[in-house]
Design an enzyme around this catalytic site. Structure first.
Site, PDB file in Angstrom:
ATOM      1  N   LYS A 231      -5.946  17.186 -10.138  1.00 17.16           N
ATOM      2  CA  LYS A 231      -4.941  17.790  -9.247  1.00 17.16           C
ATOM      3  C   LYS A 231      -3.919  18.462 -10.152  1.00 17.16           C
ATOM      4  O   LYS A 231      -3.208  17.802 -10.906  1.00 17.16           O
ATOM      5  CB  LYS A 231      -4.286  16.694  -8.392  1.00 17.16           C
ATOM      6  CG  LYS A 231      -3.827  17.151  -7.019  1.00 17.16           C
ATOM      7  CD  LYS A 231      -2.639  18.062  -7.003  1.00 17.16           C
ATOM      8  CE  LYS A 231      -1.314  17.369  -7.221  1.00 17.16           C
ATOM      9  NZ  LYS A 231      -0.215  18.341  -7.400  1.00 17.16           N
ATOM     10  N   GLU A 307       1.978   8.771 -18.234  1.00 20.51           N
ATOM     11  CA  GLU A 307       2.707   9.475 -19.296  1.00 20.51           C
ATOM     12  C   GLU A 307       3.950  10.038 -18.638  1.00 20.51           C
ATOM     13  O   GLU A 307       3.861  11.026 -17.921  1.00 20.51           O
ATOM     14  CB  GLU A 307       1.801  10.603 -19.790  1.00 20.51           C
ATOM     15  CG  GLU A 307       2.170  11.187 -21.093  1.00 20.51           C
ATOM     16  CD  GLU A 307       1.790  10.253 -22.194  1.00 20.51           C
ATOM     17  OE1 GLU A 307       2.719   9.591 -22.695  1.00 20.51           O
ATOM     18  OE2 GLU A 307       0.612  10.179 -22.552  1.00 20.51           O
ATOM     19  N   CYS A 341       8.596  16.252 -22.183  1.00 19.78           N
ATOM     20  CA  CYS A 341       8.847  14.836 -21.905  1.00 19.78           C
ATOM     21  C   CYS A 341       9.481  14.164 -23.126  1.00 19.78           C
ATOM     22  O   CYS A 341      10.275  13.253 -22.990  1.00 19.78           O
ATOM     23  CB  CYS A 341       7.559  14.141 -21.507  1.00 19.78           C
ATOM     24  SG  CYS A 341       6.198  14.504 -22.617  1.00 19.78           S
ATOM     25  N   GLU A 438      17.061  12.516 -17.861  1.00 19.21           N
ATOM     26  CA  GLU A 438      16.161  13.545 -18.372  1.00 19.21           C
ATOM     27  C   GLU A 438      16.541  14.872 -17.715  1.00 19.21           C
ATOM     28  O   GLU A 438      16.279  15.085 -16.534  1.00 19.21           O
ATOM     29  CB  GLU A 438      14.714  13.178 -18.025  1.00 19.21           C
ATOM     30  CG  GLU A 438      13.714  14.129 -18.616  1.00 19.21           C
ATOM     31  CD  GLU A 438      12.267  13.697 -18.398  1.00 19.21           C
ATOM     32  OE1 GLU A 438      11.910  13.349 -17.265  1.00 19.21           O
ATOM     33  OE2 GLU A 438      11.502  13.718 -19.368  1.00 19.21           O
TER      34      GLU A 438
HETATM   35  P1  NAI Z   1       6.607  15.215 -10.587  1.00 14.21           P
HETATM   36  O1  NAI Z   1       6.448  14.010 -11.421  1.00 14.21           O
HETATM   37  O2  NAI Z   1       6.983  15.008  -9.176  1.00 14.21           O
HETATM   38  O3  NAI Z   1       5.252  16.074 -10.618  1.00 14.21           O
HETATM   39  C1  NAI Z   1       4.229  15.914 -11.559  1.00 14.21           C
HETATM   40  C2  NAI Z   1       2.866  15.928 -10.869  1.00 14.21           C
HETATM   41  O4  NAI Z   1       2.814  14.860  -9.935  1.00 14.21           O
HETATM   42  C3  NAI Z   1       2.586  17.199 -10.054  1.00 14.21           C
HETATM   43  O5  NAI Z   1       1.212  17.526 -10.140  1.00 14.21           O
HETATM   44  C4  NAI Z   1       2.911  16.760  -8.643  1.00 14.21           C
HETATM   45  O6  NAI Z   1       2.235  17.506  -7.651  1.00 14.21           O
HETATM   46  C5  NAI Z   1       2.428  15.328  -8.663  1.00 14.21           C
HETATM   47  N1  NAI Z   1       3.040  14.488  -7.633  1.00 14.21           N
HETATM   48  C6  NAI Z   1       4.289  14.560  -7.122  1.00 14.21           C
HETATM   49  N2  NAI Z   1       4.461  13.624  -6.171  1.00 14.21           N
HETATM   50  C7  NAI Z   1       3.303  12.938  -6.089  1.00 14.21           C
HETATM   51  C8  NAI Z   1       2.847  11.867  -5.273  1.00 14.21           C
HETATM   52  N3  NAI Z   1       3.632  11.306  -4.344  1.00 14.21           N
HETATM   53  N4  NAI Z   1       1.595  11.413  -5.451  1.00 14.21           N
HETATM   54  C9  NAI Z   1       0.785  11.962  -6.382  1.00 14.21           C
HETATM   55  N5  NAI Z   1       1.152  12.986  -7.161  1.00 14.21           N
HETATM   56  C10 NAI Z   1       2.394  13.476  -7.019  1.00 14.21           C
HETATM   57  O7  NAI Z   1       7.651  16.162 -11.314  1.00 14.21           O
HETATM   58  P2  NAI Z   1       8.445  17.447 -10.783  1.00 14.21           P
HETATM   59  O8  NAI Z   1       8.933  17.212  -9.398  1.00 14.21           O
HETATM   60  O9  NAI Z   1       7.599  18.634 -11.015  1.00 14.21           O
HETATM   61  O10 NAI Z   1       9.691  17.498 -11.798  1.00 14.21           O
HETATM   62  C11 NAI Z   1      10.810  16.659 -11.614  1.00 14.21           C
HETATM   63  C12 NAI Z   1      11.276  16.063 -12.918  1.00 14.21           C
HETATM   64  O11 NAI Z   1      10.245  15.268 -13.466  1.00 14.21           O
HETATM   65  C13 NAI Z   1      11.589  17.067 -14.035  1.00 14.21           C
HETATM   66  O12 NAI Z   1      12.872  17.556 -13.945  1.00 14.21           O
HETATM   67  C14 NAI Z   1      11.403  16.222 -15.253  1.00 14.21           C
HETATM   68  O13 NAI Z   1      12.565  15.485 -15.508  1.00 14.21           O
HETATM   69  C15 NAI Z   1      10.278  15.291 -14.878  1.00 14.21           C
HETATM   70  N6  NAI Z   1       8.979  15.744 -15.383  1.00 14.21           N
HETATM   71  C16 NAI Z   1       8.477  15.138 -16.489  1.00 14.21           C
HETATM   72  C17 NAI Z   1       7.291  15.574 -17.030  1.00 14.21           C
HETATM   73  C18 NAI Z   1       6.743  14.960 -18.257  1.00 14.21           C
HETATM   74  O14 NAI Z   1       5.987  15.620 -18.971  1.00 14.21           O
HETATM   75  N7  NAI Z   1       7.015  13.712 -18.528  1.00 14.21           N
HETATM   76  C19 NAI Z   1       6.549  16.699 -16.465  1.00 14.21           C
HETATM   77  C20 NAI Z   1       7.130  17.223 -15.254  1.00 14.21           C
HETATM   78  C21 NAI Z   1       8.308  16.755 -14.774  1.00 14.21           C
END
Ligand code: NAI
Ligand code: MG
Length: 540
Positions: A231, A307, A341, A438
């Site tokens: 996904k 991660e 991250c 973050e």
């Molecule tokens: P997110 O963690 O919500 O999204 C990452 C992935 O998870 C996307 O593919 C999203 O569609 C999926 N996702 C979201 N909700 C889900 C659910 N309920 N069940 C299964 N999959 C789900 O991150 P988002 O909203 O894009 O960004 C928000 C914050 O998260 C950023 O500001 C940052 O601080 C952090 N982040 C950290 C990352 C890292 O590499 N550790 C990467 C992206 C965001």
């Protein structure tokens, strides 16, 4: 897609000796040299009319069982260009029914073969052929990545895509070297272990490094003989569809790798809760990681690799060469628009060099080349989307209101898209939001410390534990800090070194398990013990 050369399409020419520069971009010597080359641009440069990437977008449907298909609902959603906020393309929107179809295809490809029934050597050769094809299409793939994500094209083409290619070659090399052990028993038994694939793996990736994280997950999952339902992030769905098509051209059988575009709470949640998915690997925010873990446990208790986020300390000791420390701390925070991250987002500087460091960090940020990511020499493009852009500006306001000193930046650059001026705060206190949360943006928070015990305590006083940077000339100091810091990676006098063999993952709320390297394999393998009686064995 027509194999037209992108350099001519974009009326730009890019350095072709990318791979060598890429592998060592992060090492300090090269970094400084590279930075000197690109420092001629400055944040004061206006954001010009966006450069038009004239490639066609051919793949916008879901990839299920080796075929591009519409979503069951027929719905689509737009993906945006962060330089303008304008739509690039409409992509099929996957939901529970599509996840069902993809899981069924992956299940069949696993249970009936051919993937796990193929020899490991054959699997390895398909992965190697894919790596070659991907390398050949670097320009198209990097263009898609830049267009959809906003990251500088030169970084995508010279660093990231070569690293993706390398990762697939690395794990292709592992495919035929995965095997169990034979061990002695206390009585007359033959005991051995089989290292087996889990089955159907559900992989969820974010938008900050779409293809790099694709390779960290798809590479080991397939090398171990699993099948995959991936996904992608709703912000960056394009590149994974393109490269997964190449994977099939390289000989990947249908059903082995299925790609679903869609949103987290719908498609993502359906994958996490699915009773026929045997293993999950997720990269994203810690908040979503908790939800993912909850769904995995309340469905079929599938194991989960997580991660997650970080608030990584970058510690500049009193003996540090300040100029080098400034360059490296700048890179550690600002790389990829600050959307990492493991960004070194708490810059701890010893009091004896603090003022000099702040002055030079500000000067370096002012020289950062922010602009159209397709433009040669651009170091920083726009943030991914309006939500992230607004979130970052809110953190900047909280820093100012909380009493930190805004040295430079602090606002949007230009008036179109999601560009933010490289921002530096000094006099940051541990309890300010800019030091605890973050931010995921180009905002450097510089904190002052007096001695090692104090900085160890403060660096560890966070719920995160992803990475840390240590900058010192003393081996003793480096050793002391390395063992005391509660993080998954310590970079000493370097940062963001991401070779295929180096494991990556977090302590505490930065995650569970490790990706990359030999450690990354174990999360895609079940260990089965096999015991049988021995009759009159010649030895035990
Ligand atoms: P997110 O963690 O919500 O999204 C990452 C992935 O998870 C996307 O593919 C999203 O569609 C999926 N996702 C979201 N909700 C889900 C659910 N309920 N069940 C299964 N999959 C789900 O991150 P988002 O909203 O894009 O960004 C928000 C914050 O998260 C950023 O500001 C940052 O601080 C952090 N982040 C950290 C990352 C890292 O590499 N550790 C990467 C992206 C965001
Ligand atoms: Mg996009």
């Amino acid at each position: 897609m027509a194999a037209r050369r992108l350099s001519s399409l974009l009326s730009l020419s890019y350095s072709s000796s990318s791979a060598a520069a890429a592998t060592s971009l992060c090492s300090l010597g090269r970094l400084s040299r590279l930075q000197r080359g690109i420092n001629s641009f400055s944040t004061s440069a206006a954001i010009d009319e966006p450069i038009k990437p004239s490639i066609q977008i051919d793949h916008t449907q879901l990839l299920i069982n080796g075929k591009f298909v519409n979503s069951a609902s027929g719905k689509t959603f737009p993906t945006y260009d962060p330089r303008t906020g304008e739509e690039i393309a409409h992509v099929a929107e996957g939901d529970a029914e599509d996840i069902d179809r993809a899981v069924a295809a992956a299940r069949k490809a696993f249970d009936e073969g051919p993937w796990p029934k193929m020899t490991a050597y054959e699997r390895s050769r398909i992965m190697l052929r894919f790596a070659d094809l991907l390398e050949k299409h670097t320009e198209e793939v990097a263009t898609l990545e830049t267009w959809d994500n906003g990251k500088p094209y030169e970084q995508a083409a010279n660093i990231e895509i070569p690293k993706v290619v390398r990762m697939f070659r690395y794990y292709a090399g592992w495919a035929d070297k995965i095997h169990g052990l034979t061990m002695p028993a206390d009585r007359e038994y033959h005991v051995q272990t089989l290292h087996e694939p889990y089955g159907v793996t559900g992989l969820i990736i974010p938008w900050n490094f779409p293809l790099l994280l694709y390779s960290w997950k798809v590479g080991p999952a397939l090398a171990c003989g699993n099948t995959v339902v991936l996904k992608t992030s709703e912000q960056t769905p394009l590149s994974a569809l393109y490269v997964s098509k190449l994977f099939h051209e390289a000989g990947l059988p249908p059903g082995v790798l299925n790609v679903i575009s869609g949103f987290g709470p719908t498609a993502g949640a359906a994958l996490c809760s699915h009773m026929n998915v045997d293993k999950l690997s997720f990269t994203g925010s810690s908040a979503t990681g908790k939800v993912v873990l909850g769904m995995a446990s309340s469905s079929n208790l599938k194991p989960v690799t997580l991660e997650l986020g970080g608030k990584s300390p970058f510690i500049v000791c009193k003996d540090a060469d300040v100029d080098k420390a400034v360059d490296l701390a700048h890179f550690a925070l600002f790389f990829n628009q600050g959307q990492c991250c493991c960004a070194g987002s708490r810059t701890f500087v010893h009091e004896s060099v603090y003022d000099e460091f702040v002055e030079k960090a500000k000067a370096r940020a002012l020289k950062r080349a922010v602009g159209d990511p397709f433009k040669k020499g651009t170091e920083q493009g726009p943030q991914i989307d309006n939500a992230q852009f607004q979130k970052i500006l809110k953190y900047i306001r909280s820093g100012i209101e909380g009493g930190a000193t805004l040295e430079t930046g602090g606002e949007q650059l230009g008036s179109t898209g999601y560009y933010i001026k490289p921002t530096v705060f000094s006099n940051v206190k541990d309890d300010m939001l800019i030091a605890t949360d973050e931010i995921f943006g180009p905002v450097q928070s510089i904190l002052k410390f007096k001695d090692l015990d104090e900085v160890i305590q403060r660096a560890n006083a966070t719920s995160y534990g992803l990475a840390a940077g240590v900058f010192t000339q003393s081996l003793e100091t480096a050793n002391t800090l390395t063992r005391a810091l509660r993080v998954g990676t310590v970079w000493i006098n370097c940062y963001d070194i991401f070779d295929a063999a180096i494991p990556f993952g977090g302590f505490k709320m930065s995650g569970h398990g490790r990706e990359k390297g030999i450690y990354g394999l174990s999360s895609y393998l079940q260990i089965k013990a096999v015991v049988s009686p021995l009759k009159n064995p010649a030895w035990l």
